[in-house]
Design an enzyme around this catalytic site. Structure first.
Site, PDB file in Angstrom:
ATOM      1  N   ASN A  10       0.876  -1.280  -0.009  1.00 17.69           N
ATOM      2  CA  ASN A  10      -0.126  -0.185   0.030  1.00 17.69           C
ATOM      3  C   ASN A  10       0.875   1.230   0.151  1.00 17.69           C
ATOM      4  OD1 ASN A  10      -1.723   2.136   0.570  1.00 17.69           O
ATOM      5  ND2 ASN A  10      -2.149   1.384   2.672  1.00 17.69           N
ATOM      6  N   TRP A  11       0.914   1.966  -1.104  1.00 19.69           N
ATOM      7  CA  TRP A  11       1.897   3.056  -1.263  1.00 19.69           C
ATOM      8  C   TRP A  11       1.319   4.390  -0.652  1.00 19.69           C
ATOM      9  CZ3 TRP A  11       4.161   2.450  -6.687  1.00 19.69           C
ATOM     10  CH2 TRP A  11       5.166   1.416  -6.859  1.00 19.69           C
ATOM     11  N   LYS A  12       0.189   4.112  -0.364  1.00 18.34           N
ATOM     12  CA  LYS A  12      -0.522   5.493   0.568  1.00 18.34           C
ATOM     13  C   LYS A  12      -0.365   6.619  -0.157  1.00 18.34           C
ATOM     14  CE  LYS A  12       0.435   3.147   5.011  1.00 18.34           C
ATOM     15  NZ  LYS A  12       0.204   3.131   6.278  1.00 18.34           N
ATOM     16  N   HIS A  96      -9.466   0.446   4.939  1.00 13.14           N
ATOM     17  CA  HIS A  96      -8.203   0.578   5.480  1.00 13.14           C
ATOM     18  C   HIS A  96      -8.492   1.605   6.827  1.00 13.14           C
ATOM     19  CE1 HIS A  96      -3.925   2.165   6.260  1.00 13.14           C
ATOM     20  NE2 HIS A  96      -3.761   1.028   5.722  1.00 13.14           N
ATOM     21  N   GLU A  98      -6.783   3.897   7.957  1.00 17.45           N
ATOM     22  CA  GLU A  98      -6.747   5.256   7.836  1.00 17.45           C
ATOM     23  C   GLU A  98      -7.829   6.112   7.035  1.00 17.45           C
ATOM     24  OE1 GLU A  98      -2.990   5.088   5.794  1.00 17.45           O
ATOM     25  OE2 GLU A  98      -1.986   4.568   7.490  1.00 17.45           O
ATOM     26  N   GLU A 168      -5.338  -5.640  10.226  1.00 17.53           N
ATOM     27  CA  GLU A 168      -4.207  -4.753  10.539  1.00 17.53           C
ATOM     28  C   GLU A 168      -4.397  -4.023  12.055  1.00 17.53           C
ATOM     29  OE1 GLU A 168      -2.332  -3.402   6.735  1.00 17.53           O
ATOM     30  OE2 GLU A 168      -4.232  -2.132   6.846  1.00 17.53           O
ATOM     31  N   GLY A 174       2.361   1.993  10.842  1.00 12.21           N
ATOM     32  CA  GLY A 174       2.978   2.833  10.813  1.00 12.21           C
ATOM     33  C   GLY A 174       3.704   3.328  12.070  1.00 12.21           C
ATOM     34  N   SER A 214       3.273  -2.879  10.168  1.00 10.13           N
ATOM     35  CA  SER A 214       4.952  -2.492  10.371  1.00 10.13           C
ATOM     36  C   SER A 214       5.555  -3.957   9.943  1.00 10.13           C
ATOM     37  CB  SER A 214       5.294  -2.171  11.753  1.00 10.13           C
ATOM     38  OG  SER A 214       4.743  -0.882  12.208  1.00 10.13           O
ATOM     39  N   GLY A 235       2.814  -1.363   4.249  1.00 12.33           N
ATOM     40  CA  GLY A 235       2.767  -0.013   4.055  1.00 12.33           C
ATOM     41  C   GLY A 235       4.209   0.602   3.809  1.00 12.33           C
ATOM     42  N   GLY A 236       4.615   1.323   4.874  1.00 12.41           N
ATOM     43  CA  GLY A 236       6.000   1.861   4.748  1.00 12.41           C
ATOM     44  C   GLY A 236       6.977   1.159   3.943  1.00 12.41           C
TER      45      GLY A 236
END
Ligand code: PEP
Length: 252
Positions: A10-12, A96, A98, A168, A174, A214, A235-236
């Site tokens: 997920n490149w957000k 998600h 977020e 998640e 994150g 993470s 993600g990150g």
């Protein structure tokens, strides 16, 4: 039942179009020999058609990070499931944390988005997870139960073949904190039995349940070693092609 693992990135809201093309191109090169695993990246909506070109004829699939449930109309700023599919995506991340936290995505809205994805042939990745407060209050299973039941409300088994679930825990996204293997094992087993109760054992056994929060090269092997973990939503650590490839290639 064998479930092909899925490692999804997920490149957000990161990467311009040219940056997304560059990372996707690197990833295509790195992943050429990867077999028996599904790989997906979810760039921004704007980059979807660009990245679709980069991953064309490769083993990397594309997904969106969201969608809007209406087919079309006066919904300024939104993108429909059909538009996402036409841009080259096969998956759609839905619900998600977020989105739930910053954009008001309720379970009812998530349900509409799941239905919209399914009606267009997009594979939905339904994200669920408890906050730290909810976990501390002993409400983890209650919250997950509601997110799954409400998110899939009214959807019949026949329509659900392509569902992917992503656990998640919000407190692990994150933050650098990863749920420990016992916590992940307990929740994933619970989710599979929940799907069995809601639908059927055959279905529950076929659904891929990803862990997200993470995930990095250093912890992915332990997480993937858990019986009911069928992949990861990253993600990150998916933003850099080499790092993401080290996650995908965790077995080597
Ligand atoms: C995510 O965005 O779904 C996620 C799990 O992020 P991170 O890997 O950065 O915790």
């Amino acid at each position: 039942m064998s479930r092909i693992p899925l490692i999804a990135g997920n490149w957000k809201m990161y990467k311009t179009g040219p940056e997304a093309i560059e990372t996707a191109t690197q990833l295509v090169r790195l992943c050429t020999d990867v077999q028996d695993m599904d790989i997906m990246i979810a760039p921004t909506m704007l980059s979807l058609p660009l990245v679709a070109q980069s991953v064309q004829a490769s083993n990397i699939k594309l997904g969106s990070q969201n969608l809007y449930f209406e087919k079309e109309g006066a919904f300024t700023g939104e993108v429909s499931a059909a538009m996402i599919k036409a841009a080259g995506a096969q998956y759609a991340i839905i619900g998600h944390s977020e989105r739930r936290q910053f954009f008001g995505d309720t379970d009812a809205l998530v349900n509409k988005k799941i239905r919209a994805a399914l009606s267009c042939g997009l594979k939905p990745i339904l994200c669920i997870g408890e906050t730290e407060e909810q976990r501390d209050a002993g409400k983890t299973f209650l919250i997950l139960d509601k997110q799954v039941s409400d998110g899939l409300k009214g959807v019949v088994l026949d329509e659900l073949t392509d569902l992917v679930l992503a656990y998640e825990p919000v407190w692990a996204i994150g933050t650098g904190k990863t749920a420990d293997t016992l916590q992940v094992d307990e929740v994933h087993q619970y989710l599979r039995s929940l799907l069995e109760n809601l639908f059927s054992k055959t279905f529950a056994d076929s659904v891929r349940i990803l862990y997200g929060g993470s995930v990095k090269p250093a912890n992915v092997a332990d997480l993937m070693g858990i019986k009911d973990v069928d992949g990861a939503l990253v993600g990150g650590a998916s933003l850099d092609a080499d790092t993401f490839f080290n996650i995908i290639n965790y077995n080597s």
